[in-house]
Design an enzyme around this catalytic site. Structure first.
Site, mmCIF file in Angstrom:
data_model
loop_
_atom_site.group_PDB
_atom_site.id
_atom_site.type_symbol
_atom_site.label_atom_id
_atom_site.label_comp_id
_atom_site.label_asym_id
_atom_site.label_seq_id
_atom_site.Cartn_x
_atom_site.Cartn_y
_atom_site.Cartn_z
ATOM 1 C CB ALA A 153 -0.939 -0.001 1.193
ATOM 2 C CB THR A 154 4.289 2.052 1.165
ATOM 3 O OG1 THR A 154 4.032 1.751 2.541
ATOM 4 C CG2 THR A 154 5.256 3.224 1.072
ATOM 5 C CD GLN B 185 -5.090 -1.057 9.347
ATOM 6 O OE1 GLN B 185 -5.704 -2.037 9.791
ATOM 7 N NE2 GLN B 185 -3.776 -0.998 9.389
ATOM 8 C CG HIS C 43 1.622 -6.814 5.326
ATOM 9 N ND1 HIS C 43 1.946 -6.403 6.599
ATOM 10 C CD2 HIS C 43 1.821 -5.754 4.526
ATOM 11 C CE1 HIS C 43 2.337 -5.128 6.545
ATOM 12 N NE2 HIS C 43 2.269 -4.715 5.301
ATOM 13 C CB THR D 63 8.623 -9.672 -14.050
ATOM 14 O OG1 THR D 63 9.406 -9.389 -15.209
ATOM 15 C CG2 THR D 63 8.063 -11.088 -14.134
ATOM 16 C CB CYS E 58 4.853 3.287 10.325
ATOM 17 S SG CYS E 58 3.697 2.286 9.408
#
Ligand SMILES: *Cc1c(COP(=O)(O)O)cnc(C)c1O
Length: 382
Positions: free
Chosen positions: A72-73, A182, A204, A240, A325
């Site tokens: 997502a970053t 979330q 994740h 790829t 984070c």
């Protein structure tokens, strides 16, 4: 007893069904570049297309909307740096994930005006402030502004009123991106119904694999290629594709779609049970964020404690202080500060993240251990 994992907002355990779906794609016999024109390549490409279908279905989008990313970053970065016309404005809420807020200096360097929209004491975007900022952004007359507001906050669990935000944005001709990382495991979210143009998700955080995520891009929204090389994914994000990870993300999204409602109910009941125990035992404890927030999130302030010190004495509990984070970093949470809490309160705050694998006994055990540790440390008189 083994460690109690209550940090599902930072990362979730891989679901065994997701692992099963991925395993064949790690085997030597599965070698094949999904771009290659031979049967092994075609099989990989087919598996990736099927995964796109599951990912898109989770949010009511078309498979063609899915752009795979490393997480997502990267999806947030692509959304913010890849969609704005020259000189167009970008508006984000004050409680966004660091991966969104971290794009602002680069946007300014490229000549885009940026605005951080304030939130209320529960962490909800202030619609009046958003409206004012949108009016300024539209007056610049440089192409549609981009509004980025997350679906649910990763520190305090507050759910943003996305439908209202997209309606406001539309009136001012702006596009809307939402970091939905979330929200997706425990809530239904429909991109077209909400009027969202762009949406980010992460494997994740959904009981899927690390290292994969997606940006969903509505038809008609132009995404500028971030790098020149390679033509994969229509040039929108070359490179790829990792077949096993794409398949894993697809399986995680398929499971989330089937389970979100039931998981949401069960996990919210566990969160309420945890809060009831803490509230009964620790006088003065306060809850941060809206009470009807994300099912798996409980953020509390325990006056008088140093949350980081307390956790050092509780290695059997995996919890977070402030944002995951930033752990190891003494900066008070930008989310709690934006909600009007003091730095002192932020340092006395803990975040519990409950998830699909959390059991009632774990919640009870965690509450008992935390209460004992707080008493030992001399916080919250009984
Ligand atoms: C974890 C998280 C991210 C980052 O996702 P990665 O896939 O780990 O890069 C972004 N936004 C929110 C709200 C998150 O919780």
């Amino acid at each position: 007893m083994s460690a109690i994992y209550l940090d599902h907002l930072a990362s979730t355990p891989l679901d065994p069904q997701v692992l099963d779906a991925m395993l064949p794609w790690w085997a030597p016999g599965a070698a094949g570049n999904p771009q290659a024109a031979h049967p092994a390549g075609w099989r990989a490409a087919d598996a990736i297309e099927e995964a796109r279908g599951h990912i898109a279905a989770l949010v009511g989008a078309r498979p063609g909307a899915v752009v795979f990313t490393s997480g997502a970053t990267e999806a947030n970065t692509l959304a913010l740096l890849g969609t704005l016309a020259p000189g167009a404005a970008c508006l984000v809420s004050a409680v966004e994930h660091p991966s969104v807020l971290g794009c602002l200096p680069e946007l300014r360097r490229r000549g885009h005006p940026t605005t951080i929209v304030p939130v209320d004491a529960d962490g909800r975007v202030d619609p009046n402030a958003l409206e004012r900022a949108l009016a300024v952004g539209a007056a610049a007359g440089t192409g549609p502004a981009l509004v980025s507001v997350m679906a649910a906050n990763n520190e305090v669990g507050t759910i943003q009123p996305l439908a209202g935000i997209t309606a406001l944005a539309r009136r001012h001709g702006a596009l809307v991106h939402s970091d939905a990382v979330q929200a997706l495991g425990t809530r239904a979210l429909d991109m077209p119904a909400l009027g969202l143009d762009l949406l980010s998700l992460s494997g994740h955080k959904l009981n899927g694999p690390m290292g994969i995520g997606a940006l969903l891009v509505r038809d008609g929204v132009r995404l500028a290629p971030p790098s020149a090389g390679g033509g994969q994914q229509g040039g929108r994000r070359p490179g790829t594709l990792p077949t096993a990870l794409c398949v894993g993300l697809g399986a995680a999204c398929r499971l989330a779609r089937a389970r979100a409602e039931e998981d949401g109910r069960r996990i919210a009941a566990l969160r309420d049970r945890l809060w009831a125990r803490l509230e009964a035992e620790l006088s003065g404890i306060r809850r941060n964020g809206a009470a009807n927030g994300l099912a798996g999130c409980l953020n509390v302030t325990i006056p008088g404690i140093d949350a980081a010190d307390l956790l050092l004495g509780l290695p059997e509990l995996a919890l977070a202080t402030g944002s995951a984070c930033r752990s190891g970093d003494a900066e008070p949470s930008h989310v709690l500060l934006a909600m009007g809490r003091s730095a002192e309160d932020a340092h006395a705050s803990l975040r519990f993240g409950l998830g699909r694998t959390t059991r009632a006994e774990e919640v009870d055990e965690a509450a008992a251990r935390l209460v004992a540790a707080v008493r030992t440390a001399g916080g919250c008189p009984p």
